[in-house]
Scaffold this motif. Structure first.
Motif, PDB file in Angstrom:
ATOM      1  N   GLN A 170      -0.718   4.333 -11.741  1.00 34.40           N
ATOM      2  CA  GLN A 170      -1.832   4.025 -12.632  1.00 34.40           C
ATOM      3  C   GLN A 170      -2.662   2.849 -12.140  1.00 34.40           C
ATOM      4  N   ALA A 171      -2.059   1.962 -11.355  1.00 36.65           N
ATOM      5  CA  ALA A 171      -2.765   0.761 -10.898  1.00 36.65           C
ATOM      6  C   ALA A 171      -3.813   1.105  -9.838  1.00 36.65           C
ATOM      7  N   ASP A 172      -4.842   0.270  -9.766  1.00 43.04           N
ATOM      8  CA  ASP A 172      -5.924   0.493  -8.810  1.00 43.04           C
ATOM      9  C   ASP A 172      -5.652  -0.116  -7.441  1.00 43.04           C
ATOM     10  N   ASP A 173      -4.841  -1.178  -7.396  1.00 43.88           N
ATOM     11  CA  ASP A 173      -4.637  -1.911  -6.147  1.00 43.88           C
ATOM     12  C   ASP A 173      -3.311  -2.664  -6.218  1.00 43.88           C
ATOM     13  N   PRO A 174      -2.887  -3.314  -5.112  1.00 40.07           N
ATOM     14  CA  PRO A 174      -1.602  -4.011  -5.116  1.00 40.07           C
ATOM     15  C   PRO A 174      -1.474  -5.082  -6.194  1.00 40.07           C
ATOM     16  N   THR A 175      -2.533  -5.841  -6.425  1.00 41.62           N
ATOM     17  CA  THR A 175      -2.463  -6.916  -7.410  1.00 41.62           C
ATOM     18  C   THR A 175      -2.222  -6.366  -8.814  1.00 41.62           C
ATOM     19  N   SER A 176      -2.984  -5.369  -9.209  1.00 48.77           N
ATOM     20  CA  SER A 176      -2.803  -4.800 -10.544  1.00 48.77           C
ATOM     21  C   SER A 176      -1.490  -4.024 -10.643  1.00 48.77           C
ATOM     22  N   ALA A 177      -0.988  -3.547  -9.497  1.00 45.65           N
ATOM     23  CA  ALA A 177       0.290  -2.837  -9.511  1.00 45.65           C
ATOM     24  C   ALA A 177       1.435  -3.770  -9.875  1.00 45.65           C
ATOM     25  N   PHE A 178       1.363  -5.018  -9.451  1.00 44.92           N
ATOM     26  CA  PHE A 178       2.416  -5.969  -9.820  1.00 44.92           C
ATOM     27  C   PHE A 178       2.378  -6.263 -11.322  1.00 44.92           C
ATOM     28  N   ALA A 179       1.179  -6.278 -11.900  1.00 44.21           N
ATOM     29  CA  ALA A 179       1.076  -6.442 -13.349  1.00 44.21           C
ATOM     30  C   ALA A 179       1.671  -5.219 -14.055  1.00 44.21           C
ATOM     31  N   ARG A 180       1.419  -4.052 -13.524  1.00 47.83           N
ATOM     32  CA  ARG A 180       1.990  -2.821 -14.073  1.00 47.83           C
ATOM     33  C   ARG A 180       3.514  -2.830 -13.945  1.00 47.83           C
ATOM     34  N   LEU A 181       4.012  -3.342 -12.825  1.00 46.59           N
ATOM     35  CA  LEU A 181       5.456  -3.456 -12.621  1.00 46.59           C
ATOM     36  C   LEU A 181       6.081  -4.325 -13.703  1.00 46.59           C
ATOM     37  N   ALA A 182       5.490  -5.481 -13.974  1.00 48.51           N
ATOM     38  CA  ALA A 182       6.029  -6.381 -14.988  1.00 48.51           C
ATOM     39  C   ALA A 182       6.064  -5.704 -16.354  1.00 48.51           C
ATOM     40  N   GLU A 183       5.023  -4.951 -16.653  1.00 46.90           N
ATOM     41  CA  GLU A 183       4.941  -4.232 -17.931  1.00 46.90           C
ATOM     42  C   GLU A 183       6.057  -3.197 -18.055  1.00 46.90           C
ATOM     43  N   LEU A 184       6.228  -2.387 -17.032  1.00 41.10           N
ATOM     44  CA  LEU A 184       7.233  -1.324 -17.068  1.00 41.10           C
ATOM     45  C   LEU A 184       8.661  -1.878 -16.971  1.00 41.10           C
ATOM     46  N   HIS A 185       8.818  -2.964 -16.243  1.00 37.74           N
ATOM     47  CA  HIS A 185      10.142  -3.589 -16.133  1.00 37.74           C
ATOM     48  C   HIS A 185      10.625  -4.047 -17.508  1.00 37.74           C
ATOM     49  N   GLU A 186       9.738  -4.694 -18.240  1.00 39.89           N
ATOM     50  CA  GLU A 186      10.096  -5.159 -19.583  1.00 39.89           C
ATOM     51  C   GLU A 186      10.287  -3.983 -20.536  1.00 39.89           C
ATOM     52  N   GLU A 187       9.441  -2.985 -20.411  1.00 41.70           N
ATOM     53  CA  GLU A 187       9.473  -1.841 -21.333  1.00 41.70           C
ATOM     54  C   GLU A 187      10.725  -0.981 -21.152  1.00 41.70           C
ATOM     55  N   THR A 188      11.158  -0.798 -19.908  1.00 39.51           N
ATOM     56  CA  THR A 188      12.258   0.129 -19.630  1.00 39.51           C
ATOM     57  C   THR A 188      13.623  -0.535 -19.527  1.00 39.51           C
ATOM     58  N   GLY A 189      13.658  -1.835 -19.222  1.00 36.95           N
ATOM     59  CA  GLY A 189      14.937  -2.512 -19.056  1.00 36.95           C
ATOM     60  C   GLY A 189      15.655  -2.165 -17.767  1.00 36.95           C
ATOM     61  N   ARG A 190      14.960  -1.522 -16.849  1.00 35.57           N
ATOM     62  CA  ARG A 190      15.567  -1.174 -15.574  1.00 35.57           C
ATOM     63  C   ARG A 190      15.830  -2.425 -14.723  1.00 35.57           C
ATOM     64  N   THR A 191      16.708  -2.289 -13.750  1.00 36.08           N
ATOM     65  CA  THR A 191      16.987  -3.383 -12.817  1.00 36.08           C
ATOM     66  C   THR A 191      15.936  -3.383 -11.722  1.00 36.08           C
ATOM     67  N   LEU A 192      15.326  -4.529 -11.501  1.00 33.09           N
ATOM     68  CA  LEU A 192      14.281  -4.648 -10.488  1.00 33.09           C
ATOM     69  C   LEU A 192      14.895  -4.799  -9.099  1.00 33.09           C
ATOM     70  N   VAL A 193      14.437  -3.951  -8.190  1.00 36.90           N
ATOM     71  CA  VAL A 193      14.799  -4.075  -6.768  1.00 36.90           C
ATOM     72  C   VAL A 193      13.528  -4.531  -6.053  1.00 36.90           C
ATOM     73  N   HIS A 194      13.331  -5.839  -6.028  1.00 49.04           N
ATOM     74  CA  HIS A 194      12.079  -6.390  -5.502  1.00 49.04           C
ATOM     75  C   HIS A 194      11.990  -6.170  -3.997  1.00 49.04           C
ATOM     76  N   PRO A 195      10.827  -5.783  -3.489  1.00 49.65           N
ATOM     77  CA  PRO A 195      10.726  -5.474  -2.060  1.00 49.65           C
ATOM     78  C   PRO A 195      10.875  -6.664  -1.124  1.00 49.65           C
ATOM     79  N   PHE A 196      10.609  -7.893  -1.606  1.00 45.07           N
ATOM     80  CA  PHE A 196      10.706  -9.017  -0.673  1.00 45.07           C
ATOM     81  C   PHE A 196      11.162 -10.341  -1.302  1.00 45.07           C
ATOM     82  N   GLU A 197      11.467 -10.368  -2.576  1.00 46.48           N
ATOM     83  CA  GLU A 197      11.871 -11.614  -3.209  1.00 46.48           C
ATOM     84  C   GLU A 197      13.344 -11.616  -3.619  1.00 46.48           C
ATOM     85  N   ASP A 198      14.025 -10.509  -3.468  1.00 44.04           N
ATOM     86  CA  ASP A 198      15.432 -10.389  -3.854  1.00 44.04           C
ATOM     87  C   ASP A 198      16.316 -10.792  -2.677  1.00 44.04           C
TER      88      ASP A 198
END
Length: 268
Positions: A120-148
């Motif tokens: 749904q996101a238009d670009d990488p920056t907005s995709a990270f905002a979408r990630l935060a939204e879905l992470h909170e909404e779903t309760g899934r475990t985040l597998v971060h691509p470069f910060e984990d």
């Protein structure tokens, strides 16, 4: 702080589940640069990139409760495929957040491995905002691509293999997006060969780590590179800190001359 022990532990965790990719010597570049130039051929890795190393190591740490909730990640394609494949192998449900212009073939492969893809996101920056939204909404475990840290340790196994499969390197050149690969490799290389230089090579139009190292902290950038896999809108905070502490150099230009000393040995 990440240590060589973490990288060596990751190597044991993923042993037998990833390919030990070849270290190929380039006669042409070796002659032109007056150096022994070799390439770590991770394009022959499972799912086509090094990313599966970190994905497997991170998923191996999940508790039963985390496994039941499933995982979520963000990627333009390489990390997406890696998490999707690793999750499928582990019997886990995976949700991948990407953006509308992400490589269609990589998104198709990600879905082919069984993951659900949200674009749904238009670009990488907005995709990270979408990630935060879905992470909170779903309760899934985040597998971060470069910060984990577990992901970074897994990527660091590339560095272990560089050191074990060829002559001791003088310079190691690492392509950089968010910084996970170079952070892992630097942790391994600097622990075993502290005199070696580790150089982060970034697209001119996607200099997240370079700007972070210059600022002393992760800072937002607007990535516009044609190398979509390297278009991180920021470098990982841990990546910036660890790279700074290990003395990782940054070259945000494809036109910058090679830092390889004459007669030296370099890995890429």
């Amino acid at each position: 702080m990440l240590s060589i022990d973490d990288v060596e532990r990751a190597a044991r965790t993923i042993a037998g589940r990833v390919h030990r990719t070849p270290l190929l010597r380039s006669a042409t570049l070796s002659r032109e640069l007056d150096a022994d130039v070799r390439f770590k051929a991770e394009l022959f890795q499972r799912t086509g990139a090094f990313k599966v190393r970190g994905a497997l190591n991170r998923l191996a740490e999940l508790t039963d409760e985390e496994r039941a909730r499933g995982v979520i990640t963000i990627s333009a394609g390489n990390h997406a495929q890696a998490v999707a494949w690793a999750a499928h192998e582990a019997g886990l449900d995976a949700l991948v957040v990407s953006w509308r212009t992400a490589d269609p073939s990589k998104m198709a492969a990600t879905r082919g491995y069984g993951a659900t893809v949200d674009q749904q996101a238009d670009d990488p920056t907005s995709a990270f905002a979408r990630l935060a939204e879905l992470h909170e909404e779903t309760g899934r475990t985040l597998v971060h691509p470069f910060e984990d840290l577990a992901v970074i340790a897994g990527q660091g196994t590339v560095g272990l293999e560089l050191l074990e499969d060829g002559p001791a390197p003088d310079v190691v050149l690492v392509p950089v997006g968010g910084g996970g690969l170079v952070t892992g490799i630097a942790t391994a290389v600097k622990a075993r060969r502290p005199e070696a230089r580790v150089v982060a090579v970034e697209p001119e139009l996607s200099p997240a780590l370079h700007e972070g190292l210059k600022a002393g902290a992760s800072v937002p950038v607007t990535p516009k590179s044609g190398a979509d896999a390297l278009n991180a809108p920021f470098a990982g905070e841990r990546c910036v800190r660890i790279c700074a502490e290990l003395g990782v150099e940054s070259v945000p230009s494809t036109r910058t001359r090679s830092p390889t000393p004459s007669g030296g040995s370099t890995r890429a």
